[in-house]
Design a protein around this motif. Structure first.
Motif, PDB file in Angstrom:
ATOM      1  N   HIS A 111       1.196  -0.875  -0.175  1.00  0.00           N
ATOM      2  CA  HIS A 111       0.506  -0.268  -0.039  1.00  0.00           C
ATOM      3  C   HIS A 111       0.594   1.591   0.009  1.00  0.00           C
ATOM      4  CE1 HIS A 111      -3.581  -2.473   0.405  1.00  0.00           C
ATOM      5  NE2 HIS A 111      -3.190  -3.022   1.698  1.00  0.00           N
ATOM      6  N   THR A 112       0.720   2.106  -0.847  1.00  0.00           N
ATOM      7  CA  THR A 112       1.462   3.736  -0.549  1.00  0.00           C
ATOM      8  C   THR A 112      -0.202   4.965  -1.345  1.00  0.00           C
ATOM      9  OG1 THR A 112       2.416   3.506  -3.009  1.00  0.00           O
ATOM     10  CG2 THR A 112       3.406   2.303  -1.791  1.00  0.00           C
ATOM     11  N   LEU A 137      18.323  10.220  -4.531  1.00  0.00           N
ATOM     12  CA  LEU A 137      16.533  10.609  -4.286  1.00  0.00           C
ATOM     13  C   LEU A 137      16.099  10.134  -3.035  1.00  0.00           C
ATOM     14  CD1 LEU A 137      15.216   9.596  -8.358  1.00  0.00           C
ATOM     15  CD2 LEU A 137      16.036  12.136  -7.741  1.00  0.00           C
ATOM     16  N   GLY A 138      15.847  11.445  -3.126  1.00  0.00           N
ATOM     17  CA  GLY A 138      15.113  11.472  -1.412  1.00  0.00           C
ATOM     18  C   GLY A 138      13.796  11.025  -1.365  1.00  0.00           C
ATOM     19  N   LEU A 139      12.580  10.610  -1.025  1.00  0.00           N
ATOM     20  CA  LEU A 139      10.864   9.831  -1.290  1.00  0.00           C
ATOM     21  C   LEU A 139      10.769   9.781  -0.167  1.00  0.00           C
ATOM     22  CD1 LEU A 139       9.081   9.225  -3.130  1.00  0.00           C
ATOM     23  CD2 LEU A 139       9.403   6.774  -3.422  1.00  0.00           C
ATOM     24  N   LEU A 140       9.814  10.860  -0.129  1.00  0.00           N
ATOM     25  CA  LEU A 140       8.809  11.097   1.582  1.00  0.00           C
ATOM     26  C   LEU A 140       7.219  10.257   0.433  1.00  0.00           C
ATOM     27  CD1 LEU A 140       8.854  11.975   4.263  1.00  0.00           C
ATOM     28  CD2 LEU A 140       7.465  13.666   3.067  1.00  0.00           C
ATOM     29  N   PHE A 141       6.815   9.096   1.152  1.00  0.00           N
ATOM     30  CA  PHE A 141       5.887   9.070   0.749  1.00  0.00           C
ATOM     31  C   PHE A 141       3.976   8.068   1.326  1.00  0.00           C
ATOM     32  CE2 PHE A 141       8.482   5.596   0.462  1.00  0.00           C
ATOM     33  CZ  PHE A 141       8.154   4.002   0.399  1.00  0.00           C
ATOM     34  N   GLU A 142       3.342   8.129   1.441  1.00  0.00           N
ATOM     35  CA  GLU A 142       2.453   7.592   2.535  1.00  0.00           C
ATOM     36  C   GLU A 142       2.629   6.220   2.006  1.00  0.00           C
ATOM     37  OE1 GLU A 142      -1.099  10.939   2.644  1.00  0.00           O
ATOM     38  OE2 GLU A 142      -0.955   9.611   1.136  1.00  0.00           O
ATOM     39  N   GLU A 146      -0.806  -2.533   5.734  1.00  0.00           N
ATOM     40  CA  GLU A 146      -2.819  -2.464   5.710  1.00  0.00           C
ATOM     41  C   GLU A 146      -3.030  -1.883   5.143  1.00  0.00           C
ATOM     42  OE1 GLU A 146      -3.412  -3.752  10.269  1.00  0.00           O
ATOM     43  OE2 GLU A 146      -1.531  -4.603  10.275  1.00  0.00           O
ATOM     44  N   SER A 147      -2.761  -0.852   5.013  1.00  0.00           N
ATOM     45  CA  SER A 147      -3.444   0.350   4.609  1.00  0.00           C
ATOM     46  C   SER A 147      -2.338   1.022   3.991  1.00  0.00           C
ATOM     47  CB  SER A 147      -4.540   1.496   5.201  1.00  0.00           C
ATOM     48  OG  SER A 147      -4.395   1.865   6.446  1.00  0.00           O
ATOM     49  N   LYS A 148      -2.708   2.273   3.611  1.00  0.00           N
ATOM     50  CA  LYS A 148      -2.172   3.380   2.402  1.00  0.00           C
ATOM     51  C   LYS A 148      -1.613   4.249   3.676  1.00  0.00           C
ATOM     52  CE  LYS A 148      -5.627   5.472   0.200  1.00  0.00           C
ATOM     53  NZ  LYS A 148      -6.685   4.284  -0.397  1.00  0.00           N
ATOM     54  N   TYR A 149      -2.141   4.574   4.573  1.00  0.00           N
ATOM     55  CA  TYR A 149      -2.315   5.793   5.743  1.00  0.00           C
ATOM     56  C   TYR A 149      -1.713   5.780   7.024  1.00  0.00           C
ATOM     57  CZ  TYR A 149      -5.307   7.708   2.932  1.00  0.00           C
ATOM     58  OH  TYR A 149      -6.697   8.323   1.179  1.00  0.00           O
ATOM     59  N   GLN A 150      -1.253   3.969   7.005  1.00  0.00           N
ATOM     60  CA  GLN A 150      -0.596   3.913   8.643  1.00  0.00           C
ATOM     61  C   GLN A 150       0.473   4.699   8.507  1.00  0.00           C
ATOM     62  OE1 GLN A 150       0.098  -0.905   7.370  1.00  0.00           O
ATOM     63  NE2 GLN A 150       0.409  -1.008   9.698  1.00  0.00           N
ATOM     64  N   ALA A 151       1.541   4.872   7.336  1.00  0.00           N
ATOM     65  CA  ALA A 151       2.995   5.638   7.874  1.00  0.00           C
ATOM     66  C   ALA A 151       3.145   6.742   7.173  1.00  0.00           C
ATOM     67  CB  ALA A 151       3.339   4.847   8.129  1.00  0.00           C
ATOM     68  N   ILE A 152       4.351   7.367   7.194  1.00  0.00           N
ATOM     69  CA  ILE A 152       4.481   7.879   6.579  1.00  0.00           C
ATOM     70  C   ILE A 152       6.696   7.538   6.155  1.00  0.00           C
ATOM     71  CG2 ILE A 152       5.703  10.200   5.714  1.00  0.00           C
ATOM     72  CD1 ILE A 152       2.857  10.282   5.271  1.00  0.00           C
TER      73      ILE A 152
END
Length: 161
Positions: A111-112, A137-142, A146-152
């Motif tokens: 999940h992202t 490159l630096g990549l910050l992403f959801e 279990e879900s795309k909103y679990q962590a940054i």
């Protein structure tokens, strides 16, 4: 200074990258494919276009230029590279200012969601194996299992030029 263009219907959650010729590439959410526009001084030069291979589930993505790359007009794009849901965070590369894109590097298969890229110069770091320059490159992403909103999440992506 800068000027803004008229809104383009159907495009939202856009990110911008400055190209070597001082025009601007804009990467936008638009449904099942990324759409790009190219403008200069607020005037639309081309687009919106849907480059082959830039599939998308309707989620924000990011675009960044790499001014120190050996290929003028090198762009990197991050997004959920699928049309069936928000997963498969991928970083793709274009060496022709956004006209064509490679298959990309899969960063996270679960999940992202939204993502943001940043590029920086590694003071000329080169690969010991091939002798080519390395772009980081630096990549910050959801992100989540279990879900795309679990962590940054944050990761670095190293790409050989």
């Amino acid at each position: 200074t800068w000027k803004y263009s008229e809104p383009i219907a159907g495009l939202n959650e856009c990110s911008l990258a400055l190209l070597p010729n001082r025009s601007v590439a804009m990467n936008c959410r638009s449904g099942d494919r990324r759409q790009l526009t190219f403008s200069e001084e607020g005037e639309l030069l081309m687009g919106p276009v849907q480059p082959t291979g830039l599939v998308d589930p309707g989620c924000q993505g990011s675009i960044v230029s790499q001014p120190n790359s050996p290929s003028p007009g090198t762009l990197f794009l991050s997004n959920d590279a699928t049309t069936s849901g928000r997963y498969n965070m991928t970083v793709k590369r274009s060496d022709d200012g956004g006209i064509s894109w490679n298959e990309g590097l899969l960063v996270w298969a679960n999940h992202t969601g939204y993502s943001q890229l940043v590029a920086w110069n590694d003071d000329g770091e080169h690969s010991a194996r091939t002798g080519t320059k390395i772009t980081t490159l630096g990549l910050l992403f959801e992100v989540g299992l279990e879900s795309k909103y679990q962590a940054i999440g944050f990761t670095t992506v190293r790409i050989e030029d």
